[in-house]
Scaffold this active site. Structure first.
Site, short mmCIF file in Angstrom:
data_model
loop_
_atom_site.label_atom_id
_atom_site.label_comp_id
_atom_site.label_asym_id
_atom_site.label_seq_id
_atom_site.Cartn_x
_atom_site.Cartn_y
_atom_site.Cartn_z
N GLN A 11 -10.93 -1.38 9.30
CA GLN A 11 -10.60 -1.71 7.91
C GLN A 11 -9.43 -2.68 7.86
OE1 GLN A 11 -10.48 1.63 5.27
NE2 GLN A 11 -9.36 0.54 3.71
N ILE A 31 -9.88 -6.59 -3.78
CA ILE A 31 -10.54 -6.00 -2.60
C ILE A 31 -10.30 -4.49 -2.64
CG2 ILE A 31 -10.81 -6.11 -0.10
CD1 ILE A 31 -9.58 -8.90 -0.15
N PRO A 32 -10.97 -3.80 -3.58
CA PRO A 32 -10.76 -2.35 -3.66
C PRO A 32 -11.34 -1.64 -2.44
CG PRO A 32 -12.44 -3.05 -5.22
CD PRO A 32 -11.89 -4.29 -4.59
N HIS A 33 -10.61 -0.62 -1.99
CA HIS A 33 -11.03 0.17 -0.84
C HIS A 33 -10.24 1.47 -0.87
CE1 HIS A 33 -7.57 -2.24 0.33
NE2 HIS A 33 -7.24 -1.25 1.15
N CYS A 34 -10.65 2.42 -0.06
CA CYS A 34 -9.90 3.68 0.06
C CYS A 34 -10.00 4.16 1.50
CB CYS A 34 -10.38 4.72 -0.94
SG CYS A 34 -12.10 5.20 -0.79
#
Length: 154
Positions: free
Chosen positions: A109, A60-63
């Site tokens: 988020q 679950i890539p996120h920034c």
């Protein structure tokens, strides 16, 4: 309401290759700022997002939210599992589903990440996402993961 983008059957040699693809695609869709692709790579290097589940693994890539223009989710079912480092370990795992999150609000988020972790613990949910026809993947994700959250809030 998040836009949902879907891509299946794509080949990635490394997780960095997959992350670079996500950055380029989300820039092209206009949902992120120019800073997003590098921020995504940097965050993954510091805080890996691979998650080993009962039968499969997901990432679950996120920034940070500052890199988002509008909320979106990019679902990728690669042709072959992609090696990502586990979030809670130094080991690499083969990821069968990548769920890239683009969220404008940091609180939203965190809430979405919690919801995903919870829902993906159910092997039936993940199996359904891995086997759904390409054309139904976005709707299935919306129904099982996003609308369930909205119902719980009502």
């Amino acid at each position: 309401m998040s836009q949902i983008f879907v891509r299946t059957g794509i080949e990635f040699s490394t997780c960095q290759h997959a992350l670079a693809h996500i950055g380029e695609e989300m820039l092209a869709k206009g949902v992120v700022h120019e800073s997003y692709p590098q921020a995504l790579l940097d965050r993954e290097a510091t805080f890996p997002t691979g998650i080993a589940l009962e039968h499969h693994a997901v990432a679950i890539p996120h920034c940070e939210a500052v890199h988002a223009k509008s909320p979106a989710i990019y679902l990728i079912r690669p042709a072959r599992p992609v090696s990502f480092q586990q979030a809670d370990d130094d080991k690499d795992i083969g990821v069968s589903l990548i769920i890239a999150l683009i969220v404008e609000n940091p609180a939203a988020q965190l809430k979405l990440l919690r919801r995903l972790f919870s829902a993906l613990q159910n092997p039936h949910t993940l199996d359904a996402l891995l086997t759904a026809p390409d054309t139904e993947l976005a709707a299935l994700f919306q129904e099982t993961l996003l609308e369930a959250e909205s119902c719980a809030q009502a």
